[in-house]
Design an enzyme around this catalytic site. Structure first.
Site, short mmCIF file in Angstrom:
data_model
loop_
_atom_site.label_atom_id
_atom_site.label_comp_id
_atom_site.label_asym_id
_atom_site.label_seq_id
_atom_site.Cartn_x
_atom_site.Cartn_y
_atom_site.Cartn_z
N ALA A 166 0.86 -1.19 0.00
CA ALA A 166 0.00 0.00 0.00
C ALA A 166 0.89 1.24 0.00
O ALA A 166 2.02 1.20 0.50
CB ALA A 166 -0.89 -0.01 1.24
N CYS A 167 0.41 2.33 -0.56
CA CYS A 167 1.24 3.53 -0.70
C CYS A 167 1.67 4.09 0.66
O CYS A 167 1.08 3.78 1.70
CB CYS A 167 0.51 4.59 -1.52
SG CYS A 167 -0.75 5.50 -0.59
N LEU A 168 2.71 4.92 0.63
CA LEU A 168 3.28 5.47 1.87
C LEU A 168 2.28 6.30 2.67
O LEU A 168 2.42 6.43 3.89
CB LEU A 168 4.51 6.32 1.54
CG LEU A 168 5.74 5.57 1.02
CD1 LEU A 168 6.79 6.56 0.54
CD2 LEU A 168 6.31 4.64 2.09
#
Length: 251
Positions: A166-168
């Protein structure tokens, strides 16, 4: 419908490419079934550097052209504010930018890597994809995550066993404004953890500190490498904490 049938109906398309397992398999299938496909990677502060490296490697191995689109995602107010609908506004902004780039290159159909295992009912980003008429060949053909990994392995794709990422932005607690500095700290911390041998984990912002989430299998590794972890992460955060509940791979 099979992927072969899908790409017979869609002989030319642009593909949103994150460097992950699902979108990599979409590119492979498009190439295999004769689709004129062009990959587009959106580079934002929410994506770590290794994702772009993986995307470039995979596109090169498949012989598929790839365009990197730079975007200041923190200039999208709803994304930076990090409210409950952040994912919707982020996804809508990114895919709107992707569609513009693809259309400028002559591609009217935009694909993504959503698979049949993804829960459309609980993902705001999926609503954005639907509104923008993004096609999801894996989902439309009923291909699950497990099948993607199996078939990717058979196809020789190095992404076949890549952990979900999942993105930062997901490392920042909901409601806490997202800053470039915090994203950079988190990325540095996760790079350090990877260098120590950890896999499929998260480093989440927790006040001024960091909260580590690892799988059950890696709990012992945390104990063994406690000093090295603190040496690396203690430079970035005021405290380094371990979440005793094992990490949910889907988060």
């Amino acid at each position: 419908m099979t992927l072969k049938e899908f790409f017979e109906q869609v002989p030319k398309a642009a593909a949103a490419f994150s460097g992950g397992t699902d979108s990599a398999f979409v590119l492979w299938a498009a190439k295999k079934y004769g689709c004129d496909v062009h990959a587009y990677y959106v580079k934002t502060a929410f994506q770590p550097a290794f994702e772009l490296e993986d995307a470039r490697r995979l596109a090169e191995e498949l012989g598929i052209p790839m365009t990197v689109v730079d975007m200041d995602i923190l200039s999208v107010p709803e994304a930076g504010e990090n409210g409950p609908e952040r994912c919707y506004y982020c996804k809508r902004a990114i895919f709107t930018r992707l569609r513009e780039a693809a259309r400028a290159d002559g591609y009217s159909v935009l694909l993504d890597g959503t698979n049949a295992s993804d829960d459309a009912g609980d993902r705001p980003g999926m609503r954005a994809l639907k509104e923008l008429e993004v096609r999801s060949p894996l989902r439309e053909c009923g291909i699950t995550k497990e099948q993607v990994r199996k078939q990717s392995k058979e196809a020789g794709l190095f992404t076949w066993d890549k952990p979900a990422y999942a993105c930062l932005a997901t490392r920042i607690p909901a409601g806490t404004p997202i800053t470039a500095a915090d994203l950079d700290r988190v990325e540095q911390a996760e790079n350090a953890m990877s260098a120590l041998g950890f896999r499929d984990f998260r480093v989440r912002l927790y006040g001024g500190g960091a909260r580590l989430q690892v799988t059950e299998e890696q709990m012992q590794l945390v104990t063994e490498k406690r000093k090295q972890i603190y040496e690396k992460l203690g430079r970035l955060f005021s405290a380094v904490l371990l979440d005793l509940e094992e990490r949910n791979p889907s988060d």
